[in-house]
Scaffold this motif. Structure first.
Motif, PDB file in Angstrom:
ATOM      1  N   LYS A  81       0.844  -1.193   0.000  1.00  0.00           N
ATOM      2  CA  LYS A  81       0.000   0.000   0.000  1.00  0.00           C
ATOM      3  C   LYS A  81       0.882   1.246   0.000  1.00  0.00           C
ATOM      4  CE  LYS A  81      -4.075   1.919   2.276  1.00  0.00           C
ATOM      5  NZ  LYS A  81      -5.053   1.705   3.353  1.00  0.00           N
ATOM      6  N   PHE A  82       0.552   2.199  -0.878  1.00  0.00           N
ATOM      7  CA  PHE A  82       1.339   3.412  -1.031  1.00  0.00           C
ATOM      8  C   PHE A  82       0.462   4.656  -1.006  1.00  0.00           C
ATOM      9  CE2 PHE A  82       4.271   0.408  -2.987  1.00  0.00           C
ATOM     10  CZ  PHE A  82       5.516   0.888  -2.596  1.00  0.00           C
ATOM     11  N   SER A  83       1.079   5.738  -0.564  1.00  0.00           N
ATOM     12  CA  SER A  83       0.554   7.076  -0.798  1.00  0.00           C
ATOM     13  C   SER A  83       1.350   7.580  -2.001  1.00  0.00           C
ATOM     14  CB  SER A  83       0.783   7.964   0.416  1.00  0.00           C
ATOM     15  OG  SER A  83       0.457   9.294   0.105  1.00  0.00           O
ATOM     16  N   VAL A  84       0.652   7.876  -3.091  1.00  0.00           N
ATOM     17  CA  VAL A  84       1.293   8.280  -4.336  1.00  0.00           C
ATOM     18  C   VAL A  84       1.015   9.765  -4.579  1.00  0.00           C
ATOM     19  CG1 VAL A  84       1.457   7.852  -6.822  1.00  0.00           C
ATOM     20  CG2 VAL A  84       0.864   5.967  -5.276  1.00  0.00           C
ATOM     21  N   THR A  85       2.069  10.552  -4.614  1.00  0.00           N
ATOM     22  CA  THR A  85       1.932  11.959  -4.981  1.00  0.00           C
ATOM     23  C   THR A  85       2.242  12.056  -6.462  1.00  0.00           C
ATOM     24  OG1 THR A  85       2.662  12.623  -2.775  1.00  0.00           O
ATOM     25  CG2 THR A  85       2.708  14.314  -4.496  1.00  0.00           C
ATOM     26  N   TYR A  86       1.334  12.712  -7.218  1.00  0.00           N
ATOM     27  CA  TYR A  86       1.499  12.738  -8.668  1.00  0.00           C
ATOM     28  C   TYR A  86       0.992  14.043  -9.273  1.00  0.00           C
ATOM     29  CZ  TYR A  86      -3.522  11.746  -9.044  1.00  0.00           C
ATOM     30  OH  TYR A  86      -4.895  11.808  -8.953  1.00  0.00           O
ATOM     31  N   THR A  87       1.413  14.271 -10.501  1.00  0.00           N
ATOM     32  CA  THR A  87       0.912  15.392 -11.283  1.00  0.00           C
ATOM     33  C   THR A  87       0.207  14.839 -12.515  1.00  0.00           C
ATOM     34  OG1 THR A  87       2.987  15.593 -12.511  1.00  0.00           O
ATOM     35  CG2 THR A  87       2.736  16.980 -10.558  1.00  0.00           C
ATOM     36  N   THR A  88      -0.695  15.644 -13.057  1.00  0.00           N
ATOM     37  CA  THR A  88      -1.414  15.256 -14.264  1.00  0.00           C
ATOM     38  C   THR A  88      -1.211  16.326 -15.323  1.00  0.00           C
ATOM     39  OG1 THR A  88      -3.096  14.097 -12.983  1.00  0.00           O
ATOM     40  CG2 THR A  88      -3.688  14.694 -15.239  1.00  0.00           C
ATOM     41  N   LYS A  89      -0.898  15.876 -16.513  1.00  0.00           N
ATOM     42  CA  LYS A  89      -0.714  16.772 -17.649  1.00  0.00           C
ATOM     43  C   LYS A  89      -1.653  16.305 -18.758  1.00  0.00           C
ATOM     44  CE  LYS A  89       2.802  18.194 -20.975  1.00  0.00           C
ATOM     45  NZ  LYS A  89       4.178  17.934 -21.425  1.00  0.00           N
ATOM     46  N   ILE A  90      -2.344  17.224 -19.387  1.00  0.00           N
ATOM     47  CA  ILE A  90      -3.228  16.899 -20.499  1.00  0.00           C
ATOM     48  C   ILE A  90      -2.501  17.228 -21.800  1.00  0.00           C
ATOM     49  CG2 ILE A  90      -5.450  17.341 -21.626  1.00  0.00           C
ATOM     50  CD1 ILE A  90      -5.755  16.099 -18.865  1.00  0.00           C
ATOM     51  N   ASP A 101      -7.771  15.234 -29.675  1.00  0.00           N
ATOM     52  CA  ASP A 101      -7.818  14.063 -28.808  1.00  0.00           C
ATOM     53  C   ASP A 101      -6.978  14.372 -27.574  1.00  0.00           C
ATOM     54  OD1 ASP A 101      -8.339  11.456 -27.946  1.00  0.00           O
ATOM     55  OD2 ASP A 101      -6.516  10.680 -28.901  1.00  0.00           O
ATOM     56  N   GLU A 102      -7.624  14.337 -26.392  1.00  0.00           N
ATOM     57  CA  GLU A 102      -6.923  14.636 -25.141  1.00  0.00           C
ATOM     58  C   GLU A 102      -6.459  13.348 -24.476  1.00  0.00           C
ATOM     59  OE1 GLU A 102      -9.292  16.995 -22.532  1.00  0.00           O
ATOM     60  OE2 GLU A 102      -9.186  18.770 -23.813  1.00  0.00           O
ATOM     61  N   THR A 103      -5.211  13.350 -24.037  1.00  0.00           N
ATOM     62  CA  THR A 103      -4.648  12.225 -23.310  1.00  0.00           C
ATOM     63  C   THR A 103      -4.147  12.734 -21.966  1.00  0.00           C
ATOM     64  OG1 THR A 103      -3.933  11.208 -25.386  1.00  0.00           O
ATOM     65  CG2 THR A 103      -2.925  10.375 -23.365  1.00  0.00           C
ATOM     66  N   GLU A 104      -4.538  12.047 -20.892  1.00  0.00           N
ATOM     67  CA  GLU A 104      -4.122  12.418 -19.547  1.00  0.00           C
ATOM     68  C   GLU A 104      -2.859  11.629 -19.199  1.00  0.00           C
ATOM     69  OE1 GLU A 104      -7.198  13.321 -16.333  1.00  0.00           O
ATOM     70  OE2 GLU A 104      -6.408  11.372 -15.749  1.00  0.00           O
ATOM     71  N   ILE A 105      -1.798  12.340 -18.845  1.00  0.00           N
ATOM     72  CA  ILE A 105      -0.520  11.732 -18.480  1.00  0.00           C
ATOM     73  C   ILE A 105      -0.294  11.959 -16.988  1.00  0.00           C
ATOM     74  CG2 ILE A 105       1.966  11.639 -18.897  1.00  0.00           C
ATOM     75  CD1 ILE A 105       0.288  10.878 -21.350  1.00  0.00           C
ATOM     76  N   ASN A 106      -0.302  10.877 -16.218  1.00  0.00           N
ATOM     77  CA  ASN A 106      -0.058  10.953 -14.765  1.00  0.00           C
ATOM     78  C   ASN A 106       1.398  10.588 -14.495  1.00  0.00           C
ATOM     79  OD1 ASN A 106      -2.779  11.534 -14.067  1.00  0.00           O
ATOM     80  ND2 ASN A 106      -3.289   9.379 -14.348  1.00  0.00           N
ATOM     81  N   THR A 107       2.068  11.429 -13.716  1.00  0.00           N
ATOM     82  CA  THR A 107       3.478  11.208 -13.379  1.00  0.00           C
ATOM     83  C   THR A 107       3.636  11.128 -11.868  1.00  0.00           C
ATOM     84  OG1 THR A 107       4.212  12.392 -15.351  1.00  0.00           O
ATOM     85  CG2 THR A 107       5.825  12.114 -13.577  1.00  0.00           C
ATOM     86  N   ILE A 108       4.198  10.024 -11.386  1.00  0.00           N
ATOM     87  CA  ILE A 108       4.487   9.868  -9.961  1.00  0.00           C
ATOM     88  C   ILE A 108       5.686  10.734  -9.623  1.00  0.00           C
ATOM     89  CG2 ILE A 108       5.233   8.258  -8.160  1.00  0.00           C
ATOM     90  CD1 ILE A 108       3.863   6.015  -9.818  1.00  0.00           C
ATOM     91  N   VAL A 109       5.524  11.599  -8.602  1.00  0.00           N
ATOM     92  CA  VAL A 109       6.632  12.447  -8.175  1.00  0.00           C
ATOM     93  C   VAL A 109       7.187  12.014  -6.816  1.00  0.00           C
ATOM     94  CG1 VAL A 109       5.939  14.418  -9.565  1.00  0.00           C
ATOM     95  CG2 VAL A 109       5.090  14.225  -7.236  1.00  0.00           C
ATOM     96  N   ALA A 110       6.380  11.295  -6.018  1.00  0.00           N
ATOM     97  CA  ALA A 110       6.838  10.810  -4.716  1.00  0.00           C
ATOM     98  C   ALA A 110       5.991   9.620  -4.292  1.00  0.00           C
ATOM     99  CB  ALA A 110       6.753  11.914  -3.668  1.00  0.00           C
ATOM    100  N   LEU A 111       6.620   8.718  -3.550  1.00  0.00           N
ATOM    101  CA  LEU A 111       5.949   7.533  -3.017  1.00  0.00           C
ATOM    102  C   LEU A 111       6.235   7.412  -1.523  1.00  0.00           C
ATOM    103  CD1 LEU A 111       6.921   4.947  -5.774  1.00  0.00           C
ATOM    104  CD2 LEU A 111       4.603   5.689  -5.254  1.00  0.00           C
ATOM    105  N   LYS A 112       5.229   6.981  -0.786  1.00  0.00           N
ATOM    106  CA  LYS A 112       5.407   6.701   0.641  1.00  0.00           C
ATOM    107  C   LYS A 112       4.707   5.381   0.910  1.00  0.00           C
ATOM    108  CE  LYS A 112       4.425   8.529   5.212  1.00  0.00           C
ATOM    109  NZ  LYS A 112       3.735   9.596   5.968  1.00  0.00           N
ATOM    110  N   LYS A 113       5.449   4.404   1.409  1.00  0.00           N
ATOM    111  CA  LYS A 113       4.863   3.101   1.718  1.00  0.00           C
ATOM    112  C   LYS A 113       4.079   3.198   3.018  1.00  0.00           C
ATOM    113  CE  LYS A 113       5.874  -1.776   1.844  1.00  0.00           C
ATOM    114  NZ  LYS A 113       6.847  -2.786   2.159  1.00  0.00           N
ATOM    115  N   LEU A 114       2.849   2.702   2.982  1.00  0.00           N
ATOM    116  CA  LEU A 114       1.990   2.785   4.164  1.00  0.00           C
ATOM    117  C   LEU A 114       1.902   1.433   4.872  1.00  0.00           C
ATOM    118  CD1 LEU A 114      -0.908   4.916   2.642  1.00  0.00           C
ATOM    119  CD2 LEU A 114       1.057   5.698   3.978  1.00  0.00           C
TER     120      LEU A 114
END
Length: 114
Positions: A81-90, A101-114
């Motif tokens: 289980k993780f807390s995922v901090t991310y950004t979204t770019k269209i 055509d819109e594409t959503e790009i999610n990028t993980i910037v930080a992870l914290k194991k819970l």
């Protein structure tokens, strides 16, 4: 008259800079989920909505610092289980017919194991 023109130009330049920075700066969001593995289209996590239904959240990219902390390319963390901090770019692309055509790009910037 010259002063008004200079002020107007200054306001326009300032507005342009603010809008440019706003497009570059992306808000970070947090997602809590169970790591489900890496697929061709990205890193997948399982989340739970308000009704208790499970859904999949995909992240197409991961920043190198986050990947160094938790190597999601291996199977080591599947089921964790993780807390995922991310950004979204269209990203907007036009197809051969000229439709956007819109594409959503999610990028993980930080992870914290819970």
């Amino acid at each position: 008259m010259k002063t008004k023109s200079i002020v107007k130009i200054g306001v326009l330049v300032f507005s342009f800079l603010v809008l440019s920075i706003a497009k570059i700066t992306q808000d970070k969001e947090v997602f809590i989920g169970i790591y489900d593995g890496k697929e061709d289209y990205g890193y997948t996590f399982l989340g739970e909505d308000e009704e208790g239904d499970t859904y999949t959240m995909a992240f197409q990219n991961i920043e190198s610092a986050a990947l160094k902390s938790f190597n999601l390319d291996s199977e080591t963390f599947i089921g964790s289980k993780f807390s995922v901090t991310y950004t979204t770019k269209i990203e907007v692309e036009k197809d051969e017919d000229g439709y956007e055509d819109e594409t959503e790009i999610n990028t993980i910037v930080a992870l914290k194991k819970l």
